[in-house]
Design a protein around this motif. Structure first.
Motif, mmCIF file in Angstrom:
data_model
loop_
_atom_site.group_PDB
_atom_site.id
_atom_site.type_symbol
_atom_site.label_atom_id
_atom_site.label_comp_id
_atom_site.label_asym_id
_atom_site.label_seq_id
_atom_site.Cartn_x
_atom_site.Cartn_y
_atom_site.Cartn_z
ATOM 1 N N CYS A 24 6.173 21.899 19.300
ATOM 2 C CA CYS A 24 4.765 22.217 19.053
ATOM 3 C C CYS A 24 4.548 22.892 17.703
ATOM 4 O O CYS A 24 3.451 22.919 17.195
ATOM 5 N N VAL A 25 5.608 23.495 17.137
ATOM 6 C CA VAL A 25 5.440 24.191 15.878
ATOM 7 C C VAL A 25 5.302 23.188 14.754
ATOM 8 O O VAL A 25 6.119 22.286 14.613
ATOM 9 N N GLN A 26 4.260 23.345 13.968
ATOM 10 C CA GLN A 26 3.977 22.390 12.888
ATOM 11 C C GLN A 26 4.543 22.923 11.587
ATOM 12 O O GLN A 26 4.038 23.880 11.025
ATOM 13 N N VAL A 37 -5.846 27.400 11.345
ATOM 14 C CA VAL A 37 -5.628 28.132 12.593
ATOM 15 C C VAL A 37 -4.802 29.383 12.298
ATOM 16 O O VAL A 37 -3.635 29.299 11.895
ATOM 17 N N ILE A 38 -5.428 30.524 12.479
ATOM 18 C CA ILE A 38 -4.817 31.799 12.104
ATOM 19 C C ILE A 38 -4.769 32.723 13.312
ATOM 20 O O ILE A 38 -5.775 32.901 14.012
ATOM 21 N N GLY A 39 -3.604 33.286 13.558
ATOM 22 C CA GLY A 39 -3.439 34.210 14.672
ATOM 23 C C GLY A 39 -3.519 35.651 14.211
ATOM 24 O O GLY A 39 -3.146 35.985 13.084
ATOM 25 N N ALA A 94 3.061 37.847 22.411
ATOM 26 C CA ALA A 94 1.858 37.377 21.725
ATOM 27 C C ALA A 94 2.202 36.459 20.556
ATOM 28 O O ALA A 94 1.579 35.408 20.383
ATOM 29 N N VAL A 95 3.197 36.835 19.760
ATOM 30 C CA VAL A 95 3.550 35.988 18.612
ATOM 31 C C VAL A 95 4.145 34.667 19.087
ATOM 32 O O VAL A 95 3.913 33.611 18.483
ATOM 33 N N ASP A 102 -0.770 28.078 20.585
ATOM 34 C CA ASP A 102 -1.984 27.966 19.775
ATOM 35 C C ASP A 102 -1.746 27.294 18.433
ATOM 36 O O ASP A 102 -2.697 26.999 17.711
ATOM 37 N N HIS A 103 -0.505 27.059 18.075
ATOM 38 C CA HIS A 103 -0.140 26.356 16.837
ATOM 39 C C HIS A 103 -0.674 27.055 15.586
ATOM 40 O O HIS A 103 -1.156 26.404 14.661
#
Length: 385
Positions: A24-26, A37-39, A94-95, A102-103
């Motif tokens: 899933c990691v791009q 997309v920012i966490g 969370a990370v 959430d990518h």
């Protein structure tokens, strides 16, 4: 029955999550065509909530401004905020979620050093840039080339206050009371000690406590007996406020010195007059702001109905530095963002020009603030790195 200790169980949980979400990691060309997309990981609850909330409010003020202006390179910021609860294990969870579920292409975090240290290895392993807004321990950015810091480091803050005590206050005999379980507190105390002794000063006594303690009288009584010129308290506002009150009750009427962990409106609320005449290092002073800072303060007060503390400024500046990197990223993915962040490109922020050094730590100035009888903060001096 085999019993797993808590750290091992936690590591297995993180490993399972990584396996479950593999793929899933791009890392190559971005799949996010219309948004960045920012966490964000913040201490929204728990004992550090005042820090997390302040940083988050500064962040969201900046995000709203960026999106209202059309975003970055035609793409809006899709912002995802998770609560660390002020705990390292929750920070790591969370990370992991932001990366695998959430990518997120990049993560901006408003948590303290102990929590950032739990997150950094996971971000590094998965090649996702992590920008620490308020984690000051030197080890944070030593964990990999995808980890960045925009706040002051412990080593710089400890240096600033030791030199301030020696050169500005002309004090040489200092006692230290530090939180022995806090990476932040220990780091500041170690640097302060080295610099003070190097400048001809003396640490007359060092005492310790643990966050959450409520009675500091035995340590303060021992300190009083050594008759120091000042007491260095490199802790957080919750403990510092109680320590200050008990110090004054014991007749320990000397200046108290600290770091940015003091920077909270709650400091005045809890500590009251006990902190009058004390000093701490911080990120900015509203007493002599730039034009950009004046506009920020006005916007912040309009939205949140309170004056911004230093951590709100850090959050806002974190977005400013991130947006600058997004604008320059050669690829619209985590690898491109990391490359732009590491390019040592100066960014004009609220408090002045900031760039990254070769170790991905921000080159920025510190200020020393004095707590007046009214509880207001008076600007004393600016110290450059």
């Amino acid at each position: 029955m085999i019993r797993l200790n808590r750290p091992l169980k936690f590591l297995l949980l993180i490993s399972f999550n990584a396996i479950f979400f593999t793929g899933c990691v791009q890392k190559g060309p971005s799949v996010h065509s219309d948004t960045w997309v920012i966490g964000e990981i913040a201490s929204m609850t728990g004992i550090e909530a005042t820090y997390g909330l302040a940083a988050h409010q500064g962040i969201m003020l900046a995000v709203d401004a960026v999106n209202s202006a059309g975003g970055v390179r035609g793409k809006k910021l899709k912002w995802i905020t998770l609560d660390s609860q002020g705990k390292p294990d929750e920070s790591a969870r969370a990370v992991t979620r932001l990366i695998f579920q959430d990518h997120a292409q990049v993560i901006l975090t408003g948590v303290i050093s102990s929590n950032a240290l739990a997150m950094a290895p996971i971000a590094q392993e998965n090649k996702i840039p992590l920008i620490a807004a308020i984690a000051t321990h030197p080890k944070v950015t030593q964990l990999g080339n995808f980890i960045f810091r925009i706040c002051l480091m412990d080593s710089f803050q400890g240096n600033v206050m030791a030199r301030f005590a020696l050169d500005h206050l002309k004090l040489k005999k200092i006692a230290i009371l530090r939180d022995i379980k806090s990476d932040y507190s220990v780091g500041l105390a170690d640097t302060f000690t080295t610099v003070l002794k190097g400048g001809g000063g003396e640490i007359v006594l060092e005492q310790s406590y643990s966050a959450g303690d409520i009675d500091f009288r035995s340590q303060l009584t021992a300190i009083r007996a050594r008759k120091p010129d000042a007491l260095y308290l490199p802790g957080y506002y919750t403990d510092v406020s109680l320590i200050a009150r008990q110090a004054r009750e014991l007749g320990l009427d000397i200046p108290l010195l600290g770091g940015d962990g003091w920077d909270s409106p709650k400091l005045k609320e809890i500590g009251g007059q006990a902190l009058s005449g004390s000093y701490f290092s911080g990120f900015y002073s509203s007493a002599s702001p730039t034009v950009k800072l004046k506009d920020f303060i006005a916007s912040y007060q309009k939205k949140y109905h309170e004056l911004p503390e230093g951590l709100a400024v850090m959050g806002y500046e974190g977005v400013q530095i991130l947006v600058d990197a997004l604008e320059r990223a050669p690829q619209s993915n985590s690898i491109g963002i990391r490359e732009a962040l590491a390019a040592n490109h100066p960014v004009e922020t609220l408090t002045g020009r900031i760039s990254m050094d070769q170790n991905r730590n921000a080159l920025r100035s510190a200020v020393v603030l004095k707590i007046e009888k009214s509880g207001n903060l008076k600007y004393e001096v600016t110290v450059s790195p």
